[in-house]
Scaffold this motif. Structure first.
Motif, PDB file in Angstrom:
ATOM      1  N   GLU A  41       0.795  -1.060   0.011  1.00  0.00           N
ATOM      2  CA  GLU A  41       0.120  -0.070  -0.214  1.00  0.00           C
ATOM      3  C   GLU A  41       1.058   1.088   0.063  1.00  0.00           C
ATOM      4  O   GLU A  41       1.954   1.310   0.423  1.00  0.00           O
ATOM      5  CB  GLU A  41      -0.957  -0.067   1.233  1.00  0.00           C
ATOM      6  N   ILE A  42       0.228   2.396  -0.506  1.00  0.00           N
ATOM      7  CA  ILE A  42       1.213   3.582  -0.878  1.00  0.00           C
ATOM      8  C   ILE A  42       1.147   4.034   0.760  1.00  0.00           C
ATOM      9  O   ILE A  42       0.055   4.554   1.402  1.00  0.00           O
ATOM     10  CB  ILE A  42       0.288   4.712  -1.538  1.00  0.00           C
TER      11      ILE A  42
ATOM     12  N   THR B 162       0.949   6.454   3.823  1.00  0.00           N
ATOM     13  CA  THR B 162       0.123   7.789   4.005  1.00  0.00           C
ATOM     14  C   THR B 162       0.992   8.942   3.912  1.00  0.00           C
ATOM     15  O   THR B 162       0.471   9.976   3.674  1.00  0.00           O
ATOM     16  CB  THR B 162      -0.674   7.680   5.598  1.00  0.00           C
TER      17      THR B 162
ATOM     18  N   ASP C 266      -6.669  -0.878  -9.481  1.00  0.00           N
ATOM     19  CA  ASP C 266      -6.793  -0.665  -8.151  1.00  0.00           C
ATOM     20  C   ASP C 266      -5.752   0.535  -7.707  1.00  0.00           C
ATOM     21  O   ASP C 266      -5.955   1.524  -7.205  1.00  0.00           O
ATOM     22  CB  ASP C 266      -7.084  -1.728  -7.233  1.00  0.00           C
ATOM     23  N   ILE C 267      -4.370   0.076  -7.999  1.00  0.00           N
ATOM     24  CA  ILE C 267      -3.430   0.830  -7.562  1.00  0.00           C
ATOM     25  C   ILE C 267      -3.368   2.249  -8.379  1.00  0.00           C
ATOM     26  O   ILE C 267      -2.924   3.178  -7.961  1.00  0.00           O
ATOM     27  CB  ILE C 267      -2.041   0.022  -7.839  1.00  0.00           C
TER      28      ILE C 267
ATOM     29  N   ASP D  98      -5.993   3.760  -9.346  1.00  0.00           N
ATOM     30  CA  ASP D  98      -7.104   4.551  -8.702  1.00  0.00           C
ATOM     31  C   ASP D  98      -6.419   5.288  -7.414  1.00  0.00           C
ATOM     32  O   ASP D  98      -6.688   6.331  -7.166  1.00  0.00           O
ATOM     33  CB  ASP D  98      -8.110   3.951  -8.401  1.00  0.00           C
ATOM     34  N   GLU D  99      -5.738   4.380  -6.802  1.00  0.00           N
ATOM     35  CA  GLU D  99      -4.897   4.882  -5.482  1.00  0.00           C
ATOM     36  C   GLU D  99      -4.141   6.112  -5.867  1.00  0.00           C
ATOM     37  O   GLU D  99      -4.095   7.298  -5.026  1.00  0.00           O
ATOM     38  CB  GLU D  99      -4.092   3.800  -4.684  1.00  0.00           C
ATOM     39  N   VAL D 100      -3.378   5.930  -6.831  1.00  0.00           N
ATOM     40  CA  VAL D 100      -2.359   7.264  -6.980  1.00  0.00           C
ATOM     41  C   VAL D 100      -3.169   8.370  -7.555  1.00  0.00           C
ATOM     42  O   VAL D 100      -2.726   9.565  -7.055  1.00  0.00           O
ATOM     43  CB  VAL D 100      -1.416   6.779  -8.403  1.00  0.00           C
TER      44      VAL D 100
ATOM     45  N   ASP E   6      -6.112   9.238  -6.452  1.00  0.00           N
ATOM     46  CA  ASP E   6      -6.671   9.988  -5.059  1.00  0.00           C
ATOM     47  C   ASP E   6      -5.727  10.558  -4.335  1.00  0.00           C
ATOM     48  O   ASP E   6      -6.251  11.292  -3.138  1.00  0.00           O
ATOM     49  CB  ASP E   6      -7.676   8.794  -4.411  1.00  0.00           C
ATOM     50  N   ASN E   7      -4.421   9.922  -4.565  1.00  0.00           N
ATOM     51  CA  ASN E   7      -3.561  10.510  -3.665  1.00  0.00           C
ATOM     52  C   ASN E   7      -2.954  11.940  -3.759  1.00  0.00           C
ATOM     53  O   ASN E   7      -2.955  12.310  -4.970  1.00  0.00           O
ATOM     54  CB  ASN E   7      -2.065   9.626  -3.571  1.00  0.00           C
TER      55      ASN E   7
END
Length: 213
Positions: free
Chosen positions: A44-45, A47, A65-66, A68-70, A72-73
């Motif tokens: 996981e990225i 925090t 999914d990853i 999407d995480e990037v 949103d970060n």
């Protein structure tokens, strides 16, 4: 650093970022290759990340999914290689709340251009009009810093354009772009703007190449 199919690319990126002053570098993914002791690993990225590198050695079967995480970060981004062949790149270009640096070589830039701009170009057309095409792209995406690789790297953002004329044939090797992404990402992580991180990262890369024997 988001690690994909070609794990070595991510390791080169992470290693160069660490050597360029970043306090901590984490490689994200299910990594099978033994890592240098200086690099962390996670799935996981973290925090507290201040910059993320995505695309180098990622492959074409993206983990959505990853990505999407990037997206949103809030961390700043350096994007390279395989991400330019994905339509998801459009979502990155539309972001305005973070520094975003793109580091394509000419073929990747043409792929990116033809995906987001209605007037298609070829590699030969780009190479004959490098400055004009870079300026045109940056006028459409003024929030993005573009570093177009080549013997003379072009670095541009909005209406600013710079050229690094110190490239050598020693840089025309697999992995050079991954190292460059790490240098730029390392400066982004330390609070540099996209344009300054790209200028100084590219200068450090070419200065190192000139000293290499």
């Amino acid at each position: 650093v988001i690690v994909g199919e070609k794990e070595g690319a991510g390791i080169l990126t992470g290693s160069s970022a660490f050597r360029f002053g970043v306090g901590l570098v984490t490689l994200i993914g299910d990594i099978q290759t033994p890592l240098p002791l200086s690099l962390m690993q996670d799935i996981e990225i973290p925090t507290k990340s201040t910059a993320i590198a995505l695309g180098m050695g990622f492959g074409h079967n993206f983990d959505e999914d990853i990505v999407d995480e990037v997206l949103d970060n809030k961390a700043h981004l350096v994007l390279d290689a395989d991400i330019f062949s994905s339509e998801r790149i459009v979502e990155f270009l539309e972001q305005e709340n973070k520094e975003i640096v793109l580091t394509p070589h000419p073929k990747e830039f043409v792929t990116l251009w033809n995906m987001v701009i209605d007037e298609p170009i070829s590699i030969s057309l780009l190479q004959a009009n490098r400055f004009n095409k870079v300026r045109e792209f940056c006028s459409l995406f003024p929030n993005v810093t573009l570093l177009l690789k080549g013997a003379n790297m072009i670095i541009a953002q909005d209406n600013k354009l710079f050229v690094n004329p110190y490239g050598t044939s020693q840089l025309s090797k697999g992995g050079s772009g991954d190292v460059l992404s790490g240098l730029i990402g390392g400066l982004l992580a330390q609070g540099w703007s996209g344009i300054n991180a790209s200028i100084h990262g590219s200068l450090a890369m070419t200065a190192s190449a000139k000293k290499y024997k």
